[in-house]
Design a protein around this motif. Structure first.
Motif, PDB file in Angstrom:
ATOM      1  N   VAL A   1      59.771  41.093  32.298  1.00 28.80           N
ATOM      2  CA  VAL A   1      58.451  40.469  32.408  1.00 28.80           C
ATOM      3  C   VAL A   1      58.144  40.307  33.897  1.00 28.80           C
ATOM      4  O   VAL A   1      58.926  39.691  34.636  1.00 28.80           O
ATOM      5  CB  VAL A   1      58.420  39.108  31.695  1.00 28.80           C
ATOM      6  N   PRO A   2      57.034  40.875  34.381  1.00 23.58           N
ATOM      7  CA  PRO A   2      56.799  40.934  35.835  1.00 23.58           C
ATOM      8  C   PRO A   2      56.432  39.584  36.436  1.00 23.58           C
ATOM      9  O   PRO A   2      55.713  38.792  35.825  1.00 23.58           O
ATOM     10  CB  PRO A   2      55.642  41.911  35.968  1.00 23.58           C
ATOM     11  N   GLU A   3      56.926  39.380  37.662  1.00 18.12           N
ATOM     12  CA  GLU A   3      56.583  38.147  38.370  1.00 18.12           C
ATOM     13  C   GLU A   3      55.417  38.337  39.331  1.00 18.12           C
ATOM     14  O   GLU A   3      54.844  37.350  39.803  1.00 18.12           O
ATOM     15  CB  GLU A   3      57.790  37.596  39.120  1.00 18.12           C
ATOM     16  N   THR A   4      55.056  39.600  39.655  1.00 14.16           N
ATOM     17  CA  THR A   4      53.893  39.841  40.522  1.00 14.16           C
ATOM     18  C   THR A   4      53.088  41.030  40.012  1.00 14.16           C
ATOM     19  O   THR A   4      53.640  41.972  39.433  1.00 14.16           O
ATOM     20  CB  THR A   4      54.303  40.130  41.987  1.00 14.16           C
ATOM     21  N   CYS A   5      51.818  40.976  40.243  1.00  9.31           N
ATOM     22  CA  CYS A   5      50.904  42.089  39.968  1.00  9.31           C
ATOM     23  C   CYS A   5      49.696  41.921  40.887  1.00  9.31           C
ATOM     24  O   CYS A   5      49.202  40.803  41.064  1.00  9.31           O
ATOM     25  CB  CYS A   5      50.464  42.092  38.509  1.00  9.31           C
ATOM     26  N   SER A   6      49.256  42.998  41.503  1.00 10.35           N
ATOM     27  CA  SER A   6      48.101  42.909  42.401  1.00 10.35           C
ATOM     28  C   SER A   6      47.142  44.056  42.132  1.00 10.35           C
ATOM     29  O   SER A   6      47.537  45.125  41.643  1.00 10.35           O
ATOM     30  CB  SER A   6      48.538  42.926  43.867  1.00 10.35           C
ATOM     31  N   PHE A   7      45.879  43.832  42.453  1.00  9.23           N
ATOM     32  CA  PHE A   7      44.889  44.901  42.361  1.00  9.23           C
ATOM     33  C   PHE A   7      43.883  44.755  43.493  1.00  9.23           C
ATOM     34  O   PHE A   7      43.705  43.670  44.059  1.00  9.23           O
ATOM     35  CB  PHE A   7      44.205  44.925  40.988  1.00  9.23           C
ATOM     36  N   THR A   8      43.263  45.870  43.847  1.00  9.49           N
ATOM     37  CA  THR A   8      42.278  45.871  44.920  1.00  9.49           C
ATOM     38  C   THR A   8      40.873  45.965  44.342  1.00  9.49           C
ATOM     39  O   THR A   8      40.660  46.534  43.266  1.00  9.49           O
ATOM     40  CB  THR A   8      42.502  47.034  45.897  1.00  9.49           C
ATOM     41  N   VAL A   9      39.932  45.399  45.092  1.00  8.86           N
ATOM     42  CA  VAL A   9      38.530  45.395  44.686  1.00  8.86           C
ATOM     43  C   VAL A   9      37.692  45.983  45.809  1.00  8.86           C
ATOM     44  O   VAL A   9      37.802  45.556  46.971  1.00  8.86           O
ATOM     45  CB  VAL A   9      38.039  43.968  44.370  1.00  8.86           C
ATOM     46  N   ASP A  10      36.883  46.975  45.479  1.00 15.94           N
ATOM     47  CA  ASP A  10      35.917  47.532  46.422  1.00 15.94           C
ATOM     48  C   ASP A  10      34.543  46.974  46.077  1.00 15.94           C
ATOM     49  O   ASP A  10      34.023  47.207  44.982  1.00 15.94           O
ATOM     50  CB  ASP A  10      35.898  49.061  46.337  1.00 15.94           C
ATOM     51  N   GLU A  11      33.986  46.200  46.997  1.00 18.83           N
ATOM     52  CA  GLU A  11      32.664  45.603  46.788  1.00 18.83           C
ATOM     53  C   GLU A  11      31.707  46.159  47.830  1.00 18.83           C
ATOM     54  O   GLU A  11      31.973  46.101  49.032  1.00 18.83           O
ATOM     55  CB  GLU A  11      32.739  44.083  46.926  1.00 18.83           C
ATOM     56  N   ARG A  12      30.608  46.718  47.381  1.00 23.37           N
ATOM     57  CA  ARG A  12      29.545  47.158  48.289  1.00 23.37           C
ATOM     58  C   ARG A  12      28.502  46.051  48.339  1.00 23.37           C
ATOM     59  O   ARG A  12      27.914  45.674  47.316  1.00 23.37           O
ATOM     60  CB  ARG A  12      28.938  48.476  47.814  1.00 23.37           C
ATOM     61  N   THR A  13      28.304  45.527  49.547  1.00 20.85           N
ATOM     62  CA  THR A  13      27.505  44.320  49.713  1.00 20.85           C
ATOM     63  C   THR A  13      26.103  44.643  50.207  1.00 20.85           C
ATOM     64  O   THR A  13      25.866  45.685  50.833  1.00 20.85           O
ATOM     65  CB  THR A  13      28.181  43.369  50.712  1.00 20.85           C
ATOM     66  N   VAL A  14      25.177  43.739  49.945  1.00 17.25           N
ATOM     67  CA  VAL A  14      23.815  43.830  50.455  1.00 17.25           C
ATOM     68  C   VAL A  14      23.528  42.557  51.245  1.00 17.25           C
ATOM     69  O   VAL A  14      24.284  41.583  51.174  1.00 17.25           O
ATOM     70  CB  VAL A  14      22.794  44.010  49.314  1.00 17.25           C
TER      71      VAL A  14
END
Length: 380
Positions: A255-268
């Motif tokens: 059972v994993p103790e870490t998980c990460s993900f990236t987010v690409d946000e294009r802003t105005v």
């Protein structure tokens, strides 16, 4: 309109020279080409700081020169192997190909790394800077491709023109073959969401806290955020948010103790997506890794002056448009400079193995820039 008969030819010759000079690992050589040409062909005060801003030149009194600036960058992304010759130099090739605007005939294009992004427009701006008869500023920054390093350094050192025409691509945005005027572009906020839990053997998952489950809950929150939109001088623009990478776990039976993900946000311009809400999930944190600011022109007179200059230099009618990509105009606008973007590159050309720029459009941009500088100098 520019009356120098050599304007177009000089812009094309200079484009070829700039494109032939490598600048993905070390920008100093092409920066020196830019600076030396300006010293040899203008009466400007020229500064080249290869570890700082890059190249900045002013004609006339400094305060008057900073009324309007022509701005570009001379760094490029790493070339495709096909764009490098045996000696390590860049391959530059001129070919006649079918026009991109569907007109049915052909046009001459210059192929090579940096031709579209953005040495063609830098060359056009240099020639326009030479040809105009009013005080103005020229800047070609380093490090645009790695977060606007040169522009940010220049701003920190006091670079603050009232108006700036940034020569990134604006051709074929509204109408194929027409050089439009960008009055707004998106920024980019890149961030990382990290979920932490407690590891245990997968045969007894109740003994742990599954970080992937927590990350999945955070992903659902990202997908549900309301994406901001903006209207700039009548042109509408919407941002976007996307999860782009995910990583987690150490074994099929753990059972994993870490998980990460990236987010690409294009802003105005204005609000940002409320990504901070992911931290409402237990064990989840959110970190901003990059924040390239958007640009929104706040002076209709300036936008109209540049549009009029673009209209005067081409048969078909240009429009004021928005652009999806971040540029150094965002850093300048954030610091108080009123900006537009206008340049030779077309969508889909930058950063490709077949990168190219239309020779007639480079010639056109040199005339547009000179015309736009003169019109801007007349604004109250």
């Amino acid at each position: 309109m520019d009356t120098d008969a050599n304007t177009g030819a000089d812009a094309v010759a200079l484009t070829r020279r700039l494109v032939a000079t490598p600048s993905h690992d070390d920008e100093s050589a092409v920066g020196e080409v830019v600076a030396d040409w300006l010293r040899d062909n203008t009466d400007a005060t020229v500064s080249h700081d290869p570890e700082g801003a890059g190249v900045v030149a002013r004609r006339g009194d400094a305060d008057a020169a900073d009324r309007v600036a022509l701005v570009g960058h001379h760094d490029v992304v790493a070339p495709d192997p096909s764009q490098v010759d045996e000696s390590g130099g860049y391959v530059v090739e001129e070919r006649t190909v079918e026009r991109s605007d569907g007109a049915g005939d052909e046009e001459s294009r210059l192929f090579g790394r940096g031709s579209a992004d953005m040495k063609g427009s830098v060359a056009a701006a240099m020639v326009a800077f030479r040809d105009v008869d009013v005080p103005c500023t020229f800047a070609s920054f380093r490090g645009e491709e790695v977060g606007g390093v040169g522009a940010r350094h220049a701003i920190d050192e006091g670079f603050a023109p009232d108006y700036a025409i940034v020569g990134e691509g604006s051709t074929s945005y509204a109408t194929p073959g027409v050089t439009d005027v960008v009055i707004a572009h998106k920024g980019r906020r890149g961030s990382t969401v990290t979920a932490r839990g407690r590891a245990c053997h997968a045969s007894e998952p109740e003994r742990g806290e599954n970080a992937i489950y927590r990350a999945a809950e955070a992903v659902d929150l990202v997908r549900a955020v309301e994406v901001p939109s903006a209207e700039v001088l009548g042109v509408s623009q919407s941002g976007s948010v996307a999860v782009t990478e995910i990583e987690g776990g150490s074994g099929w039976n753990v059972v994993p103790e870490t998980c990460s993900f990236t987010v690409d946000e294009r802003t105005v311009a204005g609000e940002r997506a409320p990504l901070e809400r992911v931290e409402d999930v237990p064990g989840v944190s959110w970190t901003v890794d990059q924040d390239l600011p958007p640009m929104a022109c706040d002076d209709e007179r300036f936008a109209d002056a540049v549009l009029a200059a673009a209209d005067e230099e081409q048969e078909r009618t240009p429009r004021q448009v928005s652009k999806p990509h971040a540029t150094d105009a965002g850093w300048l606008a954030q610091a108080g400079t009123t900006c537009v973007v206008c340049g030779a590159s077309e969508p889909g050309e930058a950063h490709t193995a077949t990168e190219s720029v239309s020779i007639p459009v480079v010639e056109r941009c040199a005339r547009i820039y000179a015309n736009a500088v003169r019109r801007t100098a007349l604004l109250d």
